[in-house]
Scaffold this active site. Structure first.
Site, PDB file in Angstrom:
ATOM      1  N   ASP A 104      -8.326   9.307   2.618  1.00 34.92           N
ATOM      2  CA  ASP A 104      -6.961   9.228   3.115  1.00 34.92           C
ATOM      3  C   ASP A 104      -6.417   7.803   3.096  1.00 34.92           C
ATOM      4  O   ASP A 104      -6.836   6.960   3.894  1.00 34.92           O
ATOM      5  CB  ASP A 104      -6.939   9.792   4.542  1.00 34.92           C
ATOM      6  CG  ASP A 104      -5.583   9.688   5.197  1.00 34.92           C
ATOM      7  OD1 ASP A 104      -4.587   9.629   4.460  1.00 34.92           O
ATOM      8  OD2 ASP A 104      -5.533   9.687   6.439  1.00 34.92           O
ATOM      9  N   ASP A 291       0.407   8.277   0.043  1.00 38.41           N
ATOM     10  CA  ASP A 291      -0.469   8.863   1.057  1.00 38.41           C
ATOM     11  C   ASP A 291      -1.263  10.030   0.483  1.00 38.41           C
ATOM     12  O   ASP A 291      -0.724  11.120   0.294  1.00 38.41           O
ATOM     13  CB  ASP A 291       0.374   9.319   2.245  1.00 38.41           C
ATOM     14  CG  ASP A 291      -0.452   9.839   3.404  1.00 38.41           C
ATOM     15  OD1 ASP A 291      -1.682   9.855   3.297  1.00 38.41           O
ATOM     16  OD2 ASP A 291       0.145  10.223   4.420  1.00 38.41           O
TER      17      ASP A 291
END
Length: 503
Positions: A104, A291
């Protein structure tokens, strides 16, 4: 309600039982490490879980969730792991204990469920780290808590060896999660999170895994890159390359933009176009982050509403919106025609205040309901954007007011996806982002999620709305919908992000 919930739980349990997949890793002689990614297949069970959670939780309030500081923080509020699709394998401890993790770029901590997680149902559906079974475990004990936009975890820090592919990061600090409340991590296919963001947003001032990989000389170059396979027919989910890039993963040259604010991988972007038509919202620049922890693409409500209108997405009909357009529309339009500052239009008609120093609007405190006041002010701000966009296209006043009224029926629910007609996907417009002065197109096949086939198929837009106030916002969050079509390079050494067409 009970029957629907039981049906959902049955679907969820079945999806857990039949989930079997594998990943691969490969250490190359060129100083790079390749980690194969799994891709979760979207189905009605996990889509229902996401919708139920967001419906019950209500909207994301910028006041309640967005309070990220420049230093240490206990919140990573932008995350929506319910829609995360790509993840891979890591191990912790000696002998190795295997886990699946979201890699992430929108957070910076590593955490996994702890064997001492007793009271959270989510922990019983995932692998748990057992410190007593690892000879390389080192006690830390520092408390830790992270609140995400759609979930939370708490526990304490521990230290142990973390293995990613063939690389071993010794004595890595990570969080043992002893509490995972809510449905978010219960329905997740992954066990935990491996954050690849900057240390500035790491909880507890913890050193991220990627920092240790660089500082200990485990990678040749201070970059890592994502290739996400968007072909639903392929079993291969994609690949992360630590320490370099794979030329087979992209076409042409990368367009690089500098990181403007460390924490997230944040950069400046230009205007957004819908079917070749500029929205004007980012004509003076906007901020965006790349992201990998979400599959969605999130932006300001005013622009997402324009996209919803263009693709025929079902929105929430807003009485406040129609009231503002009906009562104040012509006055707003006249103000814009007189070349008034668009930021001051809503304050001039008394719906919002204006902070001259900050250059932002605020809700007036005139004794009326705070909720009504806030809604009217927000709608006025959105309508100003819509009208200015049409004025830039030299549309007639009648057409501009009509267009604004139409958009009132396409305002998205905060942080929720909107349904679209599957039969019309092929005729939906190209949505274009401007990054580094170059266009990056997203086709309907890129931004529409489709579940099932034939008459049973369901389609939803991958665009969601979230309004983040200055100084951090307005902010676009470019998730896998964008990183799928565009191979993404995270250049830590030069503090920049690069995009090229995926192969």
């Amino acid at each position: 309600m009970g029957t629907r919930f039981q049906s959902f739980m049955l679907l969820f349990l079945l999806s857990c039982l039949i989930f079997i997949s594998a990943t691969s890793s490969e250490q190359k002689g060129d100083g790079t490490l390749r980690i194969g990614l799994k891709k979760r297949k979207l189905n009605r069970a996990n889509r229902l879980a996401s919708q139920l959670f967001l419906k019950n939780r209500g909207s994301w309030s910028s006041k309640g969730f967005f309070h990220l500081n420049d230093g240490n923080s206990d919140a990573v509020p932008l995350k929506n792991y319910l829609d995360a699709q790509y993840y891979g394998d890591i191990t912790i401890g000696t002998p190795p204990q295997k886990f699946t993790a979201i890699f992430d770029t929108g957070s910076s901590n590593l955490w996994m469920p702890s064997s001492k997680c007793y009271l959270s149902v989510a922990c019983y559906f995932h692998s748990k780290y057992t410190a007593s079974e690892s000879s390389t475990y080192k006690k830390n004990g520092k408390p830790a808590s992270i609140r995400y936009g759609t979930g939370a975890i708490s526990g304490y820090f521990s230290n142990d060896d973390v293995k990613i592919g063939d690389l071993v990061i010794k004595d890595q600090e990570f969080i043992e999660a002893t509490n995972e409340p809510g449905i978010t991590f219960l329905v997740a296919k992954f066990d935990g999170i491996l954050g690849l963001g900057f240390k500035e947003i790491a909880v507890g001032n913890s050193t991220p895994v990627w920092y240790n990989m660089v500082e200990k000389g485990l990678v040749k170059e201070q970059i890592f890159s994502f290739w996400l396979n968007r072909n639903p027919q392929d079993q291969e989910g994609g690949e992360i390359v630590f320490g370099g890039v794979d030329p087979k993963h992209f076409k042409g040259e990368h367009t690089y933009v500098p990181v403007t604010r460390k924490g997230y991988w944040q950069f400046d972007m230009g205007d957004l176009h819908i079917a070749g038509k500029p929205t004007g919202y980012c004509s003076n620049g906007c901020s965006a982050i790349a992201d990998s922890g979400t599959s969605l693409l999130t932006g300001p409500t005013s622009v997402i509403t324009m996209i919803n209108h263009a693709i025929g997405a079902v929105g929430v009909a807003s009485k406040e919106c129609k009231t503002v357009i009906g009562q104040y529309g012509k006055t707003m339009l006249n103000s814009l025609l007189s070349q008034a500052d668009p930021r001051k239009v809503c304050s001039q008609i008394g719906l919002c205040g204006f902070n001259e120093r900050m250059g932002i609007k605020s809700v007036l405190d005139d004794g009326t309901s705070d909720l009504i006041n806030e809604a009217m002010c927000s709608v006025c701000e959105m309508a100003t954007v819509w009208m200015q966009s049409e004025l830039n296209q030299n549309e007639t006043q009648e057409r501009i007011l009509s267009y604004a009224a139409e958009l009132c029926d396409h305002i998205p629910s905060p942080n929720q996806q909107s349904a679209v007609n599957c039969e019309k996907v092929s005729s939906m417009p190209i949505v274009t982002f401007t990054i580094g002065g170059k266009p990056f197109d997203l086709s309907p096949q890129d931004y529409i999620f489709k579940i099932g086939d034939g008459v049973q198929s369901q389609c939803t837009s991958g665009f969601t709305a979230m309004d983040i106030p200055p100084p951090r916002g307005p902010l676009w969050i470019l998730g896998d919908i964008f990183m799928g079509p565009y191979h993404t390079v995270f250049d830590y050494g030069k503090a920049r992000v690069g995009f090229a067409k995926s192969a």
